[in-house]
Design a protein around this motif. Structure first.
Motif, PDB file in Angstrom:
ATOM      1  N   UNK A 490       0.832  -1.205   0.000  1.00  0.00           N
ATOM      2  CA  UNK A 490       0.000   0.000   0.000  1.00  0.00           C
ATOM      3  C   UNK A 490       0.865   1.252   0.000  1.00  0.00           C
ATOM      4  N   UNK A 491       1.949   1.226   0.757  1.00  0.00           N
ATOM      5  CA  UNK A 491       2.854   2.372   0.793  1.00  0.00           C
ATOM      6  C   UNK A 491       3.451   2.644  -0.579  1.00  0.00           C
ATOM      7  N   UNK A 492       3.720   1.577  -1.332  1.00  0.00           N
ATOM      8  CA  UNK A 492       4.306   1.772  -2.669  1.00  0.00           C
ATOM      9  C   UNK A 492       3.339   2.506  -3.590  1.00  0.00           C
ATOM     10  N   UNK A 493       2.045   2.363  -3.343  1.00  0.00           N
ATOM     11  CA  UNK A 493       1.043   3.067  -4.139  1.00  0.00           C
ATOM     12  C   UNK A 493       1.117   4.571  -3.870  1.00  0.00           C
ATOM     13  N   UNK A 503      -1.170   6.041   4.903  1.00  0.00           N
ATOM     14  CA  UNK A 503      -1.020   4.584   4.831  1.00  0.00           C
ATOM     15  C   UNK A 503      -2.107   3.889   5.637  1.00  0.00           C
ATOM     16  N   UNK A 504      -2.371   4.392   6.823  1.00  0.00           N
ATOM     17  CA  UNK A 504      -3.409   3.781   7.657  1.00  0.00           C
ATOM     18  C   UNK A 504      -4.762   3.817   6.959  1.00  0.00           C
ATOM     19  N   UNK A 505      -5.032   4.910   6.247  1.00  0.00           N
ATOM     20  CA  UNK A 505      -6.302   5.014   5.529  1.00  0.00           C
ATOM     21  C   UNK A 505      -6.391   3.950   4.439  1.00  0.00           C
ATOM     22  N   UNK A 510      -6.127   2.028  11.778  1.00  0.00           N
ATOM     23  CA  UNK A 510      -5.690   3.309  12.322  1.00  0.00           C
ATOM     24  C   UNK A 510      -4.678   3.167  13.448  1.00  0.00           C
ATOM     25  N   UNK A 511      -4.245   1.922  13.729  1.00  0.00           N
ATOM     26  CA  UNK A 511      -3.218   1.725  14.760  1.00  0.00           C
ATOM     27  C   UNK A 511      -1.922   1.167  14.186  1.00  0.00           C
ATOM     28  N   UNK A 512      -1.876   1.006  12.874  1.00  0.00           N
ATOM     29  CA  UNK A 512      -0.684   0.383  12.281  1.00  0.00           C
ATOM     30  C   UNK A 512       0.543   1.291  12.438  1.00  0.00           C
ATOM     31  N   UNK A 555      -7.528   4.099  -5.905  1.00  0.00           N
ATOM     32  CA  UNK A 555      -8.844   4.717  -5.704  1.00  0.00           C
ATOM     33  C   UNK A 555      -9.009   5.160  -4.252  1.00  0.00           C
ATOM     34  N   UNK A 556      -8.556   4.315  -3.310  1.00  0.00           N
ATOM     35  CA  UNK A 556      -8.611   4.693  -1.895  1.00  0.00           C
ATOM     36  C   UNK A 556      -7.744   5.921  -1.629  1.00  0.00           C
ATOM     37  N   UNK A 557      -6.562   5.912  -2.230  1.00  0.00           N
ATOM     38  CA  UNK A 557      -5.661   7.052  -2.041  1.00  0.00           C
ATOM     39  C   UNK A 557      -6.281   8.323  -2.599  1.00  0.00           C
TER      40      UNK A 557
END
Length: 785
Positions: A490-493, A503-505, A510-512, A555-557
């Motif tokens: 996800x971070x690579x996105x 990233x948490x989103x 929300x605790x990662x 899309x989430x980002x």
């Protein structure tokens, strides 16, 4: 699960004196104590990423590395052991009895598989490390955590360790060295710090240039070049560390190929760093920095308008009109001069080391800034270091000519020599082993590749060595826990740099935290955010995503950045394949244009045009493209863009806007007759549609066309009409432009300038057109008082 060989760490945590305790208490009380102990210990093991294998009497057996592997399973096991020990006093108070603990931890290869019979099968591990951990827990005193030598080597200096000597254990033919763990170190070394080996000549060269800069108080330009992963960043890190140790302020900026948010481009990051700001500094901190810069004389007060732009600050009312009156070239020149002045004045007070990495991704505007900064190096004690890959290297002869002849030293990094590569290998494994030799040979002197291979080896099974840097990243990812693997992807996105809330989103947690990715040398902290340790790591993680999941994450980002950062919102919609991307690019481009960042706006609108599939999108983007190109001074290209907008226009109002834009370009090209005809056509369209704003623009532009022709009366009349329509539309901007046009026409009181062929008595627009004759600048002019 199918059986497999795995590298694991096994922990046995056993209650001390439990036999005596069981003899003294009722069975129900003993059961209650055991239940509380297991509940506490099991939760701690799980929290540290381990798996509870079984309970044996009063002992917990836990496995770290199966069925889920991590890059730091030995460290996780030791931290879990210390946490269980720390929880015992509270548990003792809870049950009303003193409870002690002793722990044994060992690492090694095991067979992990479902074991048992048809009636009962459990997933467990078997192997020497299981037996060794069981022997160690038996030898540990109450409160003691004993670990094998393999564990001690893996945890390095992150814990306070002491040797417990060599002990003879049943089943082992020779004594084994054992270590005692007291606790974690108070201030562990920065996770992800890489050893620095080789590059002594290059480092000495950099230090020599810095020394000369300090002695002569004159700067120098350094270009460090090499292939991806060859060690450019690590060399610069070591150079910066040594400079900081000697009290020299250092400032670093990074050019990114994707994911550059507000204020995160290299120039703004460098300016912010010079003023003591982090990349993620909020508006209040940036405002304070700007005020301090003028108060302390880092920049002159008249440069504040440019500094505000560089810090992404909204212009106050008293400066907004000044900035709006400038053309794009003046704004760009002002920002470059402000950046240069900031470097010059700060480095006169105290020598500076400036670093800009990965300029192979820099756009022409960024390269222009760097060239400008280079021109002032001869006047101040600042060393500017830029890094780039050989492929796509923009530091060419043309760029050199734009730096004003500043001295430049180029350092080309070559592959590590074999002895240096073996020294690097020795920081991870025994360099004499066949595996280490194979890694060194396969890496071919590329330190990034070698380090990733060696870190893979820490948890790898067998001697399999990936064949390339592209294959080593997935191999590293296979060893992450599912949450950490998903987080890395996800971070690579998000790009090479990101913030934790983003990233948490994306992962919905929300605790990662990124601790394991940092300790695994995949990410490194950067201010309040994180950065991939290398672009190739980010590329490898991104390439591992299936297309459907990649689009979903983008899309989430996009949803996260909506309302936060228009540019990133558009870019993520683009990568998600969302049909709203062209409109988002238009919105982002216009936002940048309003902030006078026309080059960035141009790139955004051109990407939107490449994606546009509807006539409405093509019209809106082409028209915006024309406006941006006109501001950049590319009038001929702007004319083409406005024609594309006219071709795509369906509504009469849109055709009117396109024709007005075309007329504005033709005015700049002195093609007055064509411009007047287009404005006639445009005005007919606005009359039908009743568009006051467009009428204001048409009359204002028509007045501007009359001015160079010397038709001052007609110029004033048109600007007066523009003012009426602007007031009806409630447009303060167009009202100001109309008033400005009227003022320009009156700039010489008592003097009327008109072509000799013009009729002084013509007042209406048709009469004006009939009497004006040819509108060439070759007219004979008459001047009357």
């Amino acid at each position: 699960m199918q059986g497999e060989r795995r590298q694991v760490t096994v922990m046995f945590a056993d209650l001390a004196g439990f036999t005596e305790l069981a003899a003294e208490l009722d069975a129900e009380d003993v059961h209650g104590i055991l239940s509380r102990f297991f509940e506490t210990a099991d939760a701690i093991v799980t929290d540290h990423g381990g798996t509870v294998d079984k309970h044996i009497g009063d002992c917990v057996m836990a496995v770290f590395g199966a069925p889920v592997a991590h890059t730091n399973d030995p460290e996780r096991a030791v931290r879990a052991a210390l946490a269980i020990r720390a929880a015992l006093p509270g548990l003792s108070a809870e049950v009303g009895r003193g409870i002690g603990l002793h722990v044994g931890v060992a690492s090694g290869e095991v067979v992990a598989a479902a074991t048992g019979s048809a009636a009962h099968r459990d997933y467990t591990v078997t192997g020497e490390s299981v037996n060794l951990a069981a022997r160690l827990v038996d030898r540990a005193e109450t409160g003691e955590v004993l670990v094998s030598e393999a564990v001690q080597q893996a945890i390095g200096e992150r814990f306070d360790t002491s040797t417990a000597g060599e002990i003879s254990l049943q089943g082992y033919s020779h004594p084994l060295r054992v270590w005692r763990i007291s606790g974690a170190v108070a201030e562990p070394q920065s996770a992800g710090t890489r050893p620095f080996v080789g590059r002594k000549a290059e480092l000495a060269q950099l230090r020599g240039l810095l020394g000369t800069c300090l002695d002569q108080l004159r700067g120098h330009l350094v270009h460090v070049r090499g292939e991806a992963g060859i060690g450019k960043t690590r060399l610069i890190e070591e150079f910066m560390r040594q400079a900081q140790t000697e009290g020299i302020p250092t400032h670093k900026a990074l050019v990114l190929d994707f994911g550059t948010g507000k204020g995160q481009d290299a120039v703004r990051a460098l300016v912010g760093s010079l003023l003591g700001l982090e990349v993620s500094a909020d508006a209040a901190a940036r405002h304070d920095a700007a005020a301090r810069a003028t108060t302390e004389g880092y920049v002159d007060s008249e440069q504040l308008v440019h500094l505000n732009d560089l810090l992404d600050l909204a212009q106050p009312a008293e400066l907004h009109a000044i900035y709006d009156a400038m053309d794009n070239a003046a704004r760009l020149d002002g920002k470059r001069r402000t950046t240069c002045e900031l470097v010059r004045r700060l480095s006169r007070r105290e020598p500076r080391l400036l670093v800009v990495e990965d300029v192979h991704w820099a756009d022409p505007e960024t390269l222009g800034y760097l060239a400008s900064v280079a021109t002032v190096l001869g006047k101040c004690a600042a060393l500017l270091v830029v890094t780039s890959r050989i492929e796509g290297d923009p530091i060419d002869a043309a760029w050199r000519r734009s730096t004003g002849g500043v001295p430049l030293t180029r350092i080309d990094l070559t592959p590590l020599r074999r002895d240096d590569a073996l020294s690097l290998a020795a920081t991870h494994v025994d360099p004499t082993t066949r595996f280490a030799q194979t890694c060194v040979e396969r890496a071919g002197g590329n330190p990034l590749f070698l380090e990733q291979l060696l870190r893979t080896a820490e948890n790898a099974t067998g001697n399999a060595v990936p064949g390339s840097i592209q294959s080593v990243v997935p191999a590293r990812m296979d060893m992450l826990s599912p949450p950490d693997r998903q987080a890395l992807q996800a971070a690579s996105v998000l790009g090479q740099r990101f913030q934790l809330p983003e990233l948490r989103a994306l992962i919905g947690d929300d605790r990662y935290v990124c601790d394991e990715l940092v300790t695994g040398f995949l990410l490194q902290p950067e201010g309040s955010g994180f950065l991939f340790v290398h672009a190739l790591i980010r590329d490898g993680a991104y390439a591992s995503l299936l297309q459907a999941r990649r689009r979903g994450l983008h899309a989430k980002a996009a949803g996260w950045f909506a309302g936060r950062d228009a540019t990133l919102h558009a870019e993520h919609l683009d990568q998600a394949g969302d049909p709203r991307a062209p409109g988002a690019y238009l919105f982002a481009a216009e936002e940048q244009a309003r902030a006078y960042r026309y080059e960035r706006a141009r790139r955004l609108v051109e990407r939107g045009l490449a994606l546009a599939s509807t006539r409405a999108d093509r019209f809106a983007l082409a028209r915006s493209h024309g406006e941006i190109l006109r501001e950049l001074g590319a009038t001929a290209k702007a004319l083409t863009a406005y024609q594309q907008a006219l071709d795509a226009a369906d509504l009469e109002a849109d055709k009117c806007r396109a024709r007005t834009g075309l007329a504005g370009c033709l005015r700049m090209l002195d093609r007055y007759d064509e411009a007047f005809r287009l404005l006639d056509d445009a005005e007919a369209g606005t009359t039908v549609a009743g568009l006051e704003l467009e009428l204001a623009r048409i009359h204002h532009l028509r007045g501007n066309l009359h001015f160079p022709l010397g038709q001052i009366d007609f110029c004033q009349a048109e600007h007066a009409r523009a003012l009426e329509h602007a007031q009806r539309a409630g447009s303060v901007e167009l009202e100001a432009r109309a008033l400005g046009g009227i003022g320009d026409a009156d700039y010489m009181p008592g003097i009327c300038v008109r072509p000799a062929t013009a009729s002084a008595g013509a007042s209406s627009w048709p009469a004006m057109r009939a009497s004006a004759g040819s509108r060439s600048r070759t007219y004979p002019w008459s001047v009357t008082a």
